[in-house]
Write a protein that holds these residues in place. Structure first.
Motif, mmCIF file in Angstrom:
data_model
loop_
_atom_site.group_PDB
_atom_site.id
_atom_site.type_symbol
_atom_site.label_atom_id
_atom_site.label_comp_id
_atom_site.label_asym_id
_atom_site.label_seq_id
_atom_site.Cartn_x
_atom_site.Cartn_y
_atom_site.Cartn_z
ATOM 1 N N LYS A 288 0.789 -1.253 0.214
ATOM 2 C CA LYS A 288 0.078 0.082 0.022
ATOM 3 C C LYS A 288 1.019 1.267 0.005
ATOM 4 C CE LYS A 288 -2.512 -2.082 3.419
ATOM 5 N NZ LYS A 288 -3.369 -1.588 4.736
ATOM 6 N N PRO A 289 0.253 2.274 -0.670
ATOM 7 C CA PRO A 289 1.267 3.589 -0.729
ATOM 8 C C PRO A 289 1.019 4.188 0.726
ATOM 9 C CG PRO A 289 -0.807 3.906 -1.934
ATOM 10 C CD PRO A 289 -0.558 2.310 -1.546
ATOM 11 N N GLU B 231 1.018 10.252 -1.234
ATOM 12 C CA GLU B 231 1.145 10.688 -2.536
ATOM 13 C C GLU B 231 2.409 11.631 -3.139
ATOM 14 O OE1 GLU B 231 -3.350 10.506 -4.480
ATOM 15 O OE2 GLU B 231 -2.791 12.343 -3.520
ATOM 16 N N HIS C 107 0.678 10.906 -7.628
ATOM 17 C CA HIS C 107 0.909 9.469 -8.050
ATOM 18 C C HIS C 107 0.922 8.946 -6.588
ATOM 19 C CE1 HIS C 107 1.664 9.623 -12.350
ATOM 20 N NE2 HIS C 107 2.294 10.732 -11.985
ATOM 21 N N ASP C 108 0.765 7.559 -6.487
ATOM 22 C CA ASP C 108 0.846 6.802 -5.185
ATOM 23 C C ASP C 108 2.328 6.895 -4.700
ATOM 24 O OD1 ASP C 108 -1.749 6.432 -4.707
ATOM 25 O OD2 ASP C 108 -1.883 4.273 -5.414
ATOM 26 N N ASP C 109 2.929 7.076 -3.616
ATOM 27 C CA ASP C 109 4.028 6.971 -3.191
ATOM 28 C C ASP C 109 4.373 5.805 -2.295
ATOM 29 O OD1 ASP C 109 6.794 7.301 -2.283
ATOM 30 O OD2 ASP C 109 6.394 9.530 -1.380
ATOM 31 N N TYR C 110 5.060 4.757 -2.696
ATOM 32 C CA TYR C 110 5.463 3.685 -2.241
ATOM 33 C C TYR C 110 6.821 3.713 -1.313
ATOM 34 C CZ TYR C 110 1.523 1.617 -4.567
ATOM 35 O OH TYR C 110 0.485 1.256 -5.073
#
Length: 136
Positions: free
Chosen positions: A16-17, A20, A28-31
């Protein structure tokens, strides 16, 4: 050694990110793909020093073993990014660490009390606080 970017190889860790980030084409999602850690190698094994373990502590451990060529983990200190004592990730992490760590773990921030209890049911978890001194 500084590990650099950690490969994500375990299917149970951090899918899960955590937030963002904004790029030129939008949000964008930040992982936290740039998550990293340190590994200290001695003759008897390796010691892993983490930040928040956004990549997952098991991914960090696997990469540490890979780049050092040493499969003996003597200890881990740092955040483990675990926030539940009953999540699949925490239970799988506890199982992995039980099988792969010969020494103690020292979970810090980013590891809540319930997760520490779940880990401690499987392996030696030590308290961390101001003034802690470890000699490896």
């Amino acid at each position: 050694m500084f590990l650099g970017e950690i490969p994500r190889v375990n299917d149970f860790e951090n899918k899960k990110p955590v937030g963002e980030h904004c790029l030129t084409d939008g949000w964008h999602d930040d992982y936290v793909l740039d998550d990293s850690a340190l590994v200290y190698r001695q003759k008897d094994g390796i010691y892993i020093i983490t930040g928040c373990s956004h990549a997952g502590i098991c991914n960090i451990a696997e990469y540490s073993k890979q780049i050092t060529g040493c499969s003996v983990i003597k200890g881990i200190i740092g955040g483990l990014h675990l926030f539940s004592g009953r999540s699949q990730q925490t239970l799988a992490t506890a199982d992995y660490l039980k099988q792969n760590v010969e020494g103690n773990i020292y979970p810090c921030y980013c590891t809540n009390l319930a997760a520490k209890f779940a880990l401690h049911a499987q392996l030696p978890v030590q308290e961390v606080g101001v003034g802690l001194t470890l000699e490896w």
